[in-house]
Design an enzyme around this catalytic site. Structure first.
Site, PDB file in Angstrom:
ATOM      1  CG  ASN A  92      -0.378  -0.050   2.541  1.00 42.06           C
ATOM      2  OD1 ASN A  92       0.861  -0.522   2.550  1.00 42.06           O
ATOM      3  ND2 ASN A  92      -1.162   0.212   3.580  1.00 42.06           N
ATOM      4  CG  HIS A 178      -6.223  -6.470   5.910  1.00 37.14           C
ATOM      5  ND1 HIS A 178      -5.413  -5.804   6.678  1.00 37.14           N
ATOM      6  CD2 HIS A 178      -7.316  -6.241   5.891  1.00 37.14           C
ATOM      7  CE1 HIS A 178      -6.318  -5.003   7.300  1.00 37.14           C
ATOM      8  NE2 HIS A 178      -7.449  -5.043   6.999  1.00 37.14           N
ATOM      9  CG  ASP A 283       0.151  -3.994  10.840  1.00 39.06           C
ATOM     10  OD1 ASP A 283       0.587  -3.533   9.972  1.00 39.06           O
ATOM     11  OD2 ASP A 283      -1.228  -4.025  11.159  1.00 39.06           O
TER      12      ASP A 283
END
Length: 398
Positions: A92, A178, A283
């Protein structure tokens, strides 16, 4: 790139002894007691703990395009300060990593920096559109691709996910999920995670693809994974340090998935103790103060992961330090096909020197990351990273 580390408590997933490690030409050459070498750099560990450097299955470095939050250099230096020499980056970025151009950019910059090993995920669907997977053809036979993921949004269309899994199986890629069903995100984030976890495990069973469940946070999702493993599904999973160290009755810090209830945390820790959790994924998600104030979910995690996990899991009597090494080094390295993760002859000379008895106070101003967004500010933990060695080069020293 030749270095001798002496008088260390050498610990990895399967050994624990007091001795020495010699790294030659970037690889571990000798492991033993009273190793002697002349003319090479020698480090006296003075009884500190030497472990294989850590590998993170889940991080965001925001490069290209969002470098006001983080970039490949600051992210790499943050990793080194946390004891990491390998990371898997999500797609992303801006532009999104759905093209060879973005992948080339990351890999060329990684090579130029020469700091840590980076695996860059390619997105499952093109530009996270949730439906287009034709771009995956471009990456077939590209050995740099080991995992694909739409982390941050997930893939809502089950047919699209199944077809992507078939392509991943053909190419021996891992599908990193995810788990969030978007239609439930604004209603019930627990249901959103649980529904997609069950779906993806079911699809992995049908397609026989390799599946990795990111940032597992609910007891139900973890149970689906345990059941899937028992049924022979090729599924691995990670938990984050914040999902085992925080509960929603003491912290409302915004992350995605959210900080969960105490019974979820207890179940995750029980699963860790039983060997059902494969690895720790940080993360690592850097944001500016302004972006966090506007509600951006996420926290930085590379520089706090070891002390949090060591304190919570090892000092807390849940697992041995050998098991923690397995979860933070060997297993993630195996998942990402990196030549590291244990202190064994022939593996990369990537090790980290730890002071396990040192109590530290988390101070975000000391972070090497651009991101200072952490809910652990001011908290005390045990276990300080003193030195990180990559390929026989000292790249971080306290």
């Amino acid at each position: 790139m030749n270095i001798l580390i002496k008088n260390a408590n050498v610990i990895d997933s399967c050994q624990n002894f007091f001795g020495d490690v010699y790294i030659e030409n970037g690889k571990i050459k000798e492991v033993g007691i009273d190793i002697s070498k002349s003319g090479v750099e020698t480090i006296d560990a003075n009884g500190l703990t030497l472990m294989p450097a850590f590998v993170d299955t889940h991080a965001h470095f925001r490069d290209p395009g969002l470098t006001y939050k983080e970039d490949l250099e600051t992210g790499s230096r943050s990793a080194l300060r946390g004891g990491y020499t390998g990371v898997c980056l999500m797609g992303n970025t801006s532009p999104i990593c759905s093209t060879k151009e973005v992948l080339n950019y990351v890999k060329e910059k990684e090579e130029k920096l020469n700091l840590i090993d980076i695996h860059q995920c390619v997105t499952i669907t093109k530009n996270f559109d949730g439906k287009t997977i034709s771009h995956l053809e471009e990456f077939k036979n590209d050995s740099r691709v080991r995992a694909i993921s739409d982390d941050g949004v997930g893939v809502s269309d089950s047919r699209v996910m199944m077809e992507a899994m078939k392509i991943a199986k053909e190419n021996d890629w891992i599908v990193m999920s995810h788990a969030e069903s978007g239609e439930f995100s604004d209603i019930d984030m627990r249901l959103a995670e649980n529904m997609m976890t069950w779906r993806d495990i079911t699809l992995a069973k049908v397609t026989e693809a390799k599946l990795h469940m990111a940032h597992v946070s609910t007891k139900e999702a973890m149970q689906y994974i345990i059941d899937g493993k028992c049924k022979g599904v090729q599924v691995t999973c990670e938990v984050t340090p914040h999902h085992i160290a925080l509960t929603n009755d003491v912290s409302n810090y915004r992350v995605n998935p959210p900080i969960r209830e105490r019974e979820d945390v207890d179940f995750l820790i029980k699963a860790i103790s039983h060997g059902d959790v494969d690895c720790i994924g940080t993360d690592h998600a850097p944001h500016t103060y302004e972006d966090k104030k506007k509600g951006s979910p996420g926290m930085v995690g590379l520089e706090t992961a070891f002390p949090i996990c060591y304190t919570k899991l090892v000092k807390g009597g849940v697992i041995s330090i050998n098991k923690l090494s397995e979860m933070m080094s060997r297993n993630p390295a195996n998942i990402l096909k990196m030549n590291k993760g244990n202190i064994s002859i022939g593996l990369d000379g990537d090790v980290v020197l730890i002071d396990p008895n040192k109590k530290i106070v988390i101070n975000s101003e000391e972070f090497h990351s651009k991101g200072k967004n952490t809910p652990f500010e001011g908290m005390e933990f045990y276990g300080e990273v003193v030195m990180t060695i990559k390929g026989g080069r000292v790249l971080y020293k306290k």
